[in-house]
Structures are given as C-alpha cells and as structure tokens.
Write an enzyme that holds these catalytic residues in place. Structure first.
Site, PDB file in Angstrom:
ATOM      1  N   ARG A 160      -1.793  -6.075  -8.228  1.00 14.12           N
ATOM      2  CA  ARG A 160      -0.553  -6.785  -7.918  1.00 14.12           C
ATOM      3  C   ARG A 160      -0.299  -7.898  -8.908  1.00 14.12           C
ATOM      4  O   ARG A 160       0.822  -8.115  -9.346  1.00 14.12           O
ATOM      5  CB  ARG A 160      -0.633  -7.404  -6.504  1.00 14.12           C
ATOM      6  CG  ARG A 160      -0.627  -6.402  -5.399  1.00 14.12           C
ATOM      7  CD  ARG A 160      -1.125  -7.014  -4.120  1.00 14.12           C
ATOM      8  NE  ARG A 160      -2.487  -7.498  -4.278  1.00 14.12           N
ATOM      9  CZ  ARG A 160      -3.254  -7.897  -3.286  1.00 14.12           C
ATOM     10  NH1 ARG A 160      -2.788  -7.916  -2.067  1.00 14.12           N
ATOM     11  NH2 ARG A 160      -4.492  -8.296  -3.505  1.00 14.12           N
ATOM     12  N   LYS A 217     -16.533  -7.450   6.048  1.00  7.88           N
ATOM     13  CA  LYS A 217     -15.765  -8.405   6.857  1.00  7.88           C
ATOM     14  C   LYS A 217     -15.403  -7.756   8.193  1.00  7.88           C
ATOM     15  O   LYS A 217     -15.304  -6.535   8.291  1.00  7.88           O
ATOM     16  CB  LYS A 217     -14.515  -8.849   6.089  1.00  7.88           C
ATOM     17  CG  LYS A 217     -13.784  -7.691   5.443  1.00  7.88           C
ATOM     18  CD  LYS A 217     -12.898  -8.110   4.281  1.00  7.88           C
ATOM     19  CE  LYS A 217     -12.356  -6.845   3.594  1.00  7.88           C
ATOM     20  NZ  LYS A 217     -11.711  -6.999   2.371  1.00  7.88           N
ATOM     21  N   SER A 247      -2.916  -7.591   3.093  1.00  7.26           N
ATOM     22  CA  SER A 247      -3.250  -7.429   4.516  1.00  7.26           C
ATOM     23  C   SER A 247      -3.731  -8.761   5.093  1.00  7.26           C
ATOM     24  O   SER A 247      -3.403  -9.117   6.223  1.00  7.26           O
ATOM     25  CB  SER A 247      -4.369  -6.394   4.690  1.00  7.26           C
ATOM     26  OG  SER A 247      -3.974  -5.159   4.191  1.00  7.26           O
ATOM     27  N   HIS A 271       0.848  -1.211   0.000  1.00  5.59           N
ATOM     28  CA  HIS A 271       0.000   0.000   0.000  1.00  5.59           C
ATOM     29  C   HIS A 271       0.878   1.253   0.000  1.00  5.59           C
ATOM     30  O   HIS A 271       0.627   2.199  -0.732  1.00  5.59           O
ATOM     31  CB  HIS A 271      -0.877   0.058   1.258  1.00  5.59           C
ATOM     32  CG  HIS A 271      -1.940  -0.988   1.349  1.00  5.59           C
ATOM     33  ND1 HIS A 271      -2.129  -1.753   2.481  1.00  5.59           N
ATOM     34  CD2 HIS A 271      -2.891  -1.386   0.468  1.00  5.59           C
ATOM     35  CE1 HIS A 271      -3.154  -2.575   2.294  1.00  5.59           C
ATOM     36  NE2 HIS A 271      -3.625  -2.377   1.071  1.00  5.59           N
TER      37      HIS A 271
HETATM   38  O1  PNS Z   1      -9.052  -2.765   0.178  1.00  6.04           O
HETATM   39  P1  PNS Z   1     -10.335  -3.302  -0.392  1.00  6.04           P
HETATM   40  O2  PNS Z   1     -11.119  -3.982   0.696  1.00  6.04           O
HETATM   41  O3  PNS Z   1     -10.113  -4.173  -1.586  1.00  6.04           O
HETATM   42  O4  PNS Z   1     -11.185  -2.027  -0.878  1.00  6.04           O
HETATM   43  C1  PNS Z   1     -12.471  -2.177  -1.443  1.00  6.04           C
HETATM   44  C2  PNS Z   1     -13.176  -0.818  -1.579  1.00  6.04           C
HETATM   45  C3  PNS Z   1     -13.215  -0.088  -0.249  1.00  6.04           C
HETATM   46  C4  PNS Z   1     -12.449   0.041  -2.582  1.00  6.04           C
HETATM   47  C5  PNS Z   1     -14.628  -1.093  -2.102  1.00  6.04           C
HETATM   48  O5  PNS Z   1     -15.212  -2.091  -1.320  1.00  6.04           O
HETATM   49  C6  PNS Z   1     -15.518   0.142  -2.092  1.00  6.04           C
HETATM   50  O6  PNS Z   1     -15.317   1.065  -2.844  1.00  6.04           O
HETATM   51  N1  PNS Z   1     -16.543   0.143  -1.201  1.00  6.04           N
HETATM   52  C7  PNS Z   1     -17.442   1.265  -1.032  1.00  6.04           C
HETATM   53  C8  PNS Z   1     -18.857   0.905  -1.491  1.00  6.04           C
HETATM   54  C9  PNS Z   1     -18.995   1.019  -2.981  1.00  6.04           C
HETATM   55  O7  PNS Z   1     -18.871   2.072  -3.571  1.00  6.04           O
HETATM   56  N2  PNS Z   1     -19.266  -0.145  -3.625  1.00  6.04           N
HETATM   57  C10 PNS Z   1     -19.396  -0.241  -5.054  1.00  6.04           C
HETATM   58  C11 PNS Z   1     -18.058  -0.520  -5.703  1.00  6.04           C
HETATM   59  S1  PNS Z   1     -18.257  -0.817  -7.413  1.00  6.04           S
END
Ligand code: PNS
Length: 164
Positions: A92, A43, A130, A19
């Site tokens: 990645r 989660k 993570s 990150h």
């Molecule tokens: O680090 P992560 O858990 O892969 O991040 C995922 C994240 C936070 C980018 C994604 O879950 C998100 O944007 N959530 C907010 C809700 C949302 O907008 N959902 C629609 C995404 S298309």
C-alpha cells in the site's frame, strides 16, 4: 502455456475493500487465485478462522477463478503442496515495503521456485488496514466504504452483540 495458480496469503481479520481490490486485480492476472487464511496467528484475532473464511467466500462469490482456503505452518510448503507458482501480496505504501521485501526474500531462500508478485491497490485504499478498521469500529467510528457491507454487519454483531 502452463496455467498459473497464485496464492494470496494473509490474516484477513477481517477482509477490507483494499484486500478485495487486490483479489480482483490478481484474479485478472492469474488463471486461478487462492486466497488463504493463516490459521495459527501469533496475534489474537477478532474473528474466528471460520468467520474470516465465510466473509471471504461471500465477498468473492462472483469471482469465478477465486477460491478460499486456510493454511498453517510455512507458506512455501503450503504453496508447493497446492502447486502454486506465485505468492501474491499487496503493497500500500512505502511502510509496507521493508516487511514485504524481507518476507519475499526469505520465502525465495526457502523455495526458489516460487515468485512473490506485488500489486498495488487503488490509491483510495492505500490507508486501509484490518487493524485500523477494527480500531475505528470499536471506538464507534464509521467504516463505511472501507469494508464490504457484509463485513460491516459482522463487525456489528461481533463488537456490539446486544445492539443487533
Ligand atoms: O496479512 P498478514 O498478517 O500480513 O499476512 C502475513 C502472512 C500470513 C503472509 C505471513 O505471516 C505468513 O506467510 N505466515 C506463514 C508462516 C511463514 O511461512 N512464515 C515465514 C514467512 S517469511
């Protein structure tokens, strides 16, 4: 030219060196980069939002154009509210691609004015996540070099509180 604000959203539970590598790259490309922690995770996180924000703040303390924030709800709404033009995400390996493509296209459908920009971390971090960091640490393995030292300390006090 107008200034470009990018949002780097994620769970960051906890921040890894992968990150951090992406944050450094993003901070060199955009005028300002806001790293934003999603507060309503599906989660169960290991670290509280406050702890994750603190770790991000400490790890990025030397980066002038990087700030840390939190968000809930739809990412596109948050990005619009912040007047961001770019969503930054890391890829990645090939396995990340399908999920990231789906999210990027869905976000574009929801808000066509926002662009998702993908960056690749240094090869040495392509296998770091993570989830694996937590798993390795909880089973007594070493996570040296995978997370900033301040995260290692936090992992110690969170996972093995009696040994601190
Ligand atoms: O680090 P992560 O858990 O892969 O991040 C995922 C994240 C936070 C980018 C994604 O879950 C998100 O944007 N959530 C907010 C809700 C949302 O907008 N959902 C629609 C995404 S298309």
């Amino acid at each position: 030219m107008t200034e470009i604000l990018a949002i780097y959203p994620g769970s960051f539970d906890p921040i890894t060196n992968g990150h951090l590598d992406l944050i450094e790259r993003g901070s060199q490309l955009f005028n300002h980069l806001t790293v934003s922690v999603l507060t309503n995770l599906e989660k169960e996180p290991l670290f509280t939002v406050q702890e994750r924000v603190e770790m991000l703040q400490q790890a990025t303390a030397g980066m002038r154009n990087v700030s840390i924030d939190t968000f809930s709800g739809l990412l596109v709404n948050y990005a619009l509210q912040k007047k961001a033009r770019v969503i930054l995400r890391g890829i990645r390996a090939f396995t990340d691609y399908e999920y990231e493509l789906q999210m990027a296209l869905m976000n574009r459908k929801l808000e066509p004015s926002l662009e998702t920009v993908f960056l690749m971390p240094a090869e040495s971090y392509t296998y770091v996540s993570s989830r694996l960091v937590k798993e390795i640490f909880q089973h007594g393995g070493s996570v040296k070099g995978l997370v900033p030292p301040l995260v290692e300390e936090r992992l110690h006090s969170k996972v093995f509180p009696k040994n601190v």
